[in-house]
Motif scaffolding. Sequence first.
Motif: not given
Length: 165
Positions: A129-149
């Motif tokens: 569960q911890f890893l799933t939440r961490a991966l989802a959060s990282i994926e959202r962060g990367r998506d946001k970074m890509h959007a900003l890029r």
Amino acid sequence: MDPLDRIDELIELVQEARAVPMSRTNFMFDRTEMIERLEDLRAELPSELRKAAAVLDERDRIVDAGRREADRIVRESEAEHARLVSVNEITVSAEHEGSRIISEARSEAQRLREEVDDYVDTALANFEQFLTRALASIERGRDKMHALREIGTFQGEDAERPLPF
């Protein structure tokens, strides 16, 4: 700080970021700050992974101890069984008692194995569960970074100017 707290902090930072004009989903934030926070999070994750490895090692140790204890109980039971069988006047009762002891030992060994499996399953589920939440959060962060890029690439000649945050 706990990696989950770091992830919550990053989510809050994204939620509180100023929206890009004419957009509901795109936002602006300090790239350097976000990168520093993500690097901090990355630095903390290996400690969590080490904790998971320790849980697995502990599981193996508990399983091995349970097996050794079960084997010891079975050996003692078999030795006791053999001793009782050798006595002529109590041969029948000795066979029954030896079988009962072996059965109890096997039941106890099985119970110990099931308890260890339940403990390990719970620990691994929590870590999953911890890893799933961490991966989802990282994926959202990367998506946001890509959007900003992408936002930065559509500014054309104004791309030379720094972002307004």
